[in-house]
Design an enzyme around this catalytic site. Structure first.
Site, mmCIF file in Angstrom:
data_model
loop_
_atom_site.group_PDB
_atom_site.id
_atom_site.type_symbol
_atom_site.label_atom_id
_atom_site.label_comp_id
_atom_site.label_asym_id
_atom_site.label_seq_id
_atom_site.Cartn_x
_atom_site.Cartn_y
_atom_site.Cartn_z
ATOM 1 N N LYS A 1 0.849 -1.182 -0.177
ATOM 2 C CA LYS A 1 -0.062 -0.075 0.097
ATOM 3 C C LYS A 1 0.684 1.329 -0.066
ATOM 4 C CE LYS A 1 -4.456 -1.561 1.944
ATOM 5 N NZ LYS A 1 -5.384 -1.672 2.798
ATOM 6 N N LYS B 1 -10.691 -3.674 -3.858
ATOM 7 C CA LYS B 1 -11.476 -2.419 -3.912
ATOM 8 C C LYS B 1 -10.769 -1.240 -4.472
ATOM 9 C CE LYS B 1 -13.206 -3.566 0.510
ATOM 10 N NZ LYS B 1 -13.065 -3.556 1.728
ATOM 11 N N LYS C 1 -4.567 -9.521 -7.026
ATOM 12 C CA LYS C 1 -5.394 -9.942 -5.997
ATOM 13 C C LYS C 1 -6.753 -8.964 -6.625
ATOM 14 C CE LYS C 1 -5.828 -8.066 -1.844
ATOM 15 N NZ LYS C 1 -5.506 -7.680 -0.765
HETATM 16 P P1 TYM Z 1 -10.601 -6.382 3.823
HETATM 17 O O1 TYM Z 1 -11.458 -5.310 4.297
HETATM 18 O O2 TYM Z 1 -9.321 -6.065 3.034
HETATM 19 O O3 TYM Z 1 -10.909 -7.737 3.587
HETATM 20 C C1 TYM Z 1 -12.065 -8.343 4.285
HETATM 21 C C2 TYM Z 1 -11.955 -9.851 4.195
HETATM 22 O O4 TYM Z 1 -12.040 -10.228 2.719
HETATM 23 C C3 TYM Z 1 -10.873 -11.019 2.552
HETATM 24 N N1 TYM Z 1 -10.371 -10.726 1.051
HETATM 25 C C4 TYM Z 1 -10.387 -11.705 0.041
HETATM 26 N N2 TYM Z 1 -10.497 -12.963 0.173
HETATM 27 C C5 TYM Z 1 -10.043 -13.626 -1.058
HETATM 28 N N3 TYM Z 1 -9.761 -13.015 -2.218
HETATM 29 C C6 TYM Z 1 -9.723 -11.765 -2.256
HETATM 30 N N4 TYM Z 1 -9.281 -11.011 -3.221
HETATM 31 C C7 TYM Z 1 -9.889 -10.871 -1.120
HETATM 32 N N5 TYM Z 1 -9.901 -9.465 -0.729
HETATM 33 C C8 TYM Z 1 -10.167 -9.497 0.427
HETATM 34 C C9 TYM Z 1 -10.082 -10.750 3.347
HETATM 35 O O5 TYM Z 1 -8.897 -11.696 3.739
HETATM 36 C C10 TYM Z 1 -10.638 -10.454 4.675
HETATM 37 O O6 TYM Z 1 -10.959 -11.350 5.227
HETATM 38 N N6 TYM Z 1 -7.268 -6.017 7.961
HETATM 39 C C11 TYM Z 1 -8.456 -6.577 7.551
HETATM 40 C C12 TYM Z 1 -9.808 -6.146 8.298
HETATM 41 C C13 TYM Z 1 -9.618 -6.665 9.608
HETATM 42 C C14 TYM Z 1 -9.627 -7.597 10.330
HETATM 43 C C15 TYM Z 1 -9.500 -7.516 11.734
HETATM 44 C C16 TYM Z 1 -9.825 -9.147 10.074
HETATM 45 C C17 TYM Z 1 -9.134 -5.648 10.696
HETATM 46 N N7 TYM Z 1 -9.442 -6.226 11.976
HETATM 47 C C18 TYM Z 1 -9.400 -8.652 12.676
HETATM 48 C C19 TYM Z 1 -9.944 -10.249 10.618
HETATM 49 C C20 TYM Z 1 -9.803 -9.814 12.222
HETATM 50 C C21 TYM Z 1 -8.715 -6.051 5.909
HETATM 51 O O7 TYM Z 1 -8.390 -5.115 5.779
HETATM 52 O O8 TYM Z 1 -9.620 -6.882 5.436
#
Ligand code: TYM
Length: 329
Positions: free
Chosen positions: A111, A196, A193
């Site tokens: 990022k 968003k 990947k």
């Molecule tokens: P975030 O918001 O980027 O994504 C949310 C969830 O979606 C999954 N994900 C994917 N899985 C498969 N293929 C993809 N292309 C893909 N893009 C996103 C992510 O692995 C995630 O499970 N840091 C985290 C949010 C967070 C969190 C937490 C998660 C904050 N605190 C505590 C678990 C526990 C995040 O940015 O996810």
């Protein structure tokens, strides 16, 4: 007691990667675990953001959870900024985390790009807040997509170090990386990947897309000229083909091997039509339900308030224990 904590950021639209990599699995886990599913709005301000858009996106993510099948009578739906223990614990944990651990985080490196010096502190310390999210609940399992595995591993290291210094307090959480689609790739580039933040909307299927848009995006998805092979091994050098077949398998709740058994030899032009029909049949009911739920923000806010009450009781208890161990009055 097996307890789950997981979350998604309310930044932009949720997409098929979020759904297949995380949300779909969360629904399955509800019967076997006590679940807390969070809208991580504090994480969402680590990149430039618009207040009105954040408010809307936070409700929209909550609606996506419910529309996908999260049952608010079984699982708690929560918004991170409503539980002060997350940030308080993040400070305490962060005071103990060596910078070297954070410097290893690939997501920050991706990022921040080459200009890390211009990035905000919050983006850098983000994984510590994520560790606090999980540990404040004493969660035992964390269902995420493949891209979040490193952050859960860091959380484990933080928990082990804290327990070693102050005595057993946190269970060591396990990442749960489930199903076929643990890393859904961009529809334009099978080596990137699905995300968003990709500039091209054609790279992803959003959970708010209508049926025509889903059809068009799948028709335009990059593939190669070969038909579907017979074995998964032959997909290793064909990332775009691999991605579409994996998406199909995950949406149909089956395996890549099963999809190949029934579709081997088919041209992608034909397969894509099947895939689009399948995606529409699975996603459009969710999209429609999200739209209905969004029409009643007061109802969503009431659900989130109920979740926050339960989560605050639990996380304040953890925080008190931590404060006692650290030596705060
Ligand atoms: P975030 O918001 O980027 O994504 C949310 C969830 O979606 C999954 N994900 C994917 N899985 C498969 N293929 C993809 N292309 C893909 N893009 C996103 C992510 O692995 C995630 O499970 N840091 C985290 C949010 C967070 C969190 C937490 C998660 C904050 N605190 C505590 C678990 C526990 C995040 O940015 O996810």
């Amino acid at each position: 007691m097996k307890r789950i904590f997981s979350g998604m950021q309310p930044t932009g639209n949720l997409h098929l990667g979020n759904y297949l990599g995380a949300l779909k699995n969360w629904v399955k886990l509800q019967d076997d675990y006590e679940c807390f599913y969070c809208v991580v709005d504090l994480h969402a301000i680590t990149l430039p953001q618009d207040p009105e858009a954040l408010r809307r996106a936070s409700r929209e993510v909550a609606c996506a959870y419910i529309a996908s099948g999260i049952d608010t009578n079984k699982s708690s739906l929560i918004v991170q900024s409503m539980m002060p223990a997350h940030t308080e614990l993040a400070w305490i944990l962060g005071s103990k985390v060596p910078l070297g651990w954070l410097n290893r985080m690939t997501q920050f490196k991706d990022k921040a790009g080459k200009d890390a010096g211009k990035q905000l502190l919050g983006l850098y310390s983000y994984p510590v807040l994520m560790a606090a999210d999980i540990l404040a609940y004493k969660a035992t399992h964390v269902p995420v997509g493949e891209d979040q595995k490193q952050h859960v591993e860091l959380t484990r290291d933080i928990a082990i170090a804290f327990n070693n210094t102050y005595g057993e307090i946190f269970p060591i959480p396990e990442p749960l990386i489930m199903g076929e689609a643990t890393r859904v790739m961009s529809l334009r580039d099978g080596k990137k990947k699905m995300s968003k933040s990709d500039e091209s909307d054609y790279s992803r299927i959003n959970m708010t897309d209508d049926a025509d848009t889903i059809m068009l995006k799948i028709r335009k998805a990059k593939t190669d000229p070969e038909p579907l092979p017979e074995t998964a091994k032959e997909l290793e050098s064909r990332p775009e083909a691999d991605n579409l077949i994996t998406i199909y398998a995950s949406l149909a709740d089956t395996t890549v091997a099963e999809v190949l058994k029934s579709h081997a030899g088919e041209q992608f032009s034909t397969f894509k039509k099947d895939l689009a029909d399948l995606a529409i049949s699975k996603l459009i009911p969710i999209t429609n339900r999200m739209r209905e739920l969004m029409a009643d923000p007061a109802e969503i806010d009431a659900i989130l308030k109920k979740g926050a009450d339960k989560a605050n009781a639990l996380t304040q208890k953890t925080l008190r224990e931590v404060k006692d161990r650290v030596g705060f009055l």
